[in-house]
Motif scaffolding. Structure first.
Motif: not given
Length: 294
Positions: A102, A126-127, A130, A143-147, A165, A168
């Motif tokens: 990252t 993908p994902n 954060s 928050r996590t799991g963001l691209t 994100d 989306t």
């Protein structure tokens, strides 16, 4: 609905590969912005038309003005205090330093003088990303799991945060408490999933409207409180990344752009890609507080 339109003009021919993070530093009268991939911090003084840049040792996505002077650089693996006068950099904190996948992405100071900042995969995995808040020197994950987290900005009264994100196509609104922390879950605010271009960086004006860069569409759109498009800025290049209000009266909107991934043919078609653009408006921006670390 009647949509106001403006045309952006070239301001600084900075030719960033990935221009991002424009931030007005009111005390110095400078706008700062980053070339993330080029590892450069650019600056421009609207009053004097002077501009320049600093070479950095890591990918940096924002230079936030500090309340006690200097800047905090949001980098791919650390947060660093930086003194523009001397060029001195001092490590402040690690930022996903143990994750080589990252780098930092979008960031903005909220109404409480705290910094919201995000990470994403260097290849937009993908994902992998954060979202964090740096509040009085302590970094907390929200928050996590963001691209590709983007569009961080805040309502004038500090009661809501906005973010997207990017893949989306949806801009979200997140209710905040009186200390600026999220309440419940974010809810949809504006849907660009069927629109040309993808939501990128954003900034709020003094009337509570959100200005959103649409990457790939060559536009920055103005959204009202209901998430409806009520204005549009057209640019001569397709990849605007983030807007910011600057100048003594906060009535100049500066817009960073990119030439990331361009072929030679695309560069020939968009010779100003990566430059800094500006628009003079009769709408004032919202003054953003400097970052407080204590």
């Amino acid at each position: 609905m009647n949509i106001s339109t403006w045309q952006a003009e070239l301001s600084v021919d900075s030719r960033c590969e990935l221009g991002e993070g424009p931030q007005w530093h009111a005390s110095s009268g400078r706008l700062y912005w980053c070339d993330i991939l080029g590892k450069r911090l650019h600056w421009h003084s609207p009053a004097t038309a002077e501009s320049g840049h600093y070479l950095l040792d890591q990918k940096v996505s924002l230079a936030a003005p500090l309340d006690n002077g200097g800047l905090l650089l949001v980098g791919e693996h650390s947060l660093t205090r930086f003194e523009p006068d001397s060029g001195t950099a001092t490590h402040f904190a690690d930022f996903e330093a143990d994750n080589p996948v990252t780098r930092s992405n979008d960031a903005r100071v909220d109404r409480h003088g705290s910094l919201w900042l995000s990470s994403m995969g260097k290849q937009a995995e993908p994902n992998a990303g954060s979202l964090y808040r740096l509040h009085r020197g302590k970094l907390e994950k929200l928050r996590t799991g963001l691209t590709i987290p983007n569009a961080l900005c805040f309502s004038p009264n500090g009661a809501a945060a906005y973010f997207t994100d990017t893949p989306t196509g949806m801009v979200m609104r997140w209710a905040l408490d009186d200390q600026g922390w999220p309440i419940d879950d974010p809810v949809p605010f504006a849907d660009f999933s069927n629109h040309t271009g993808n939501p990128d960086g954003a900034v709020m004006d003094s009337q509570g409207c959100l200005w959103l860069a649409l990457w790939g569409a060559g536009q920055v759109v103005r959204l009202n409180a209901q998430g409806q498009v009520i204005g549009r800025i057209d640019l001569p290049t397709s990849q605007p990344s983030c807007p910011a209000f600057a100048g003594a009266d906060l009535k100049t909107l500066f817009i960073t752009t990119a030439q990331e991934g361009f072929t030679p043919d695309q560069l020939a078609q968009e010779p100003d890609a990566g430059a800094l653009f500006s628009v003079q408006l009769d709408i004032a921006g919202l003054a953003e507080p400097p970052l407080r670390l204590t």
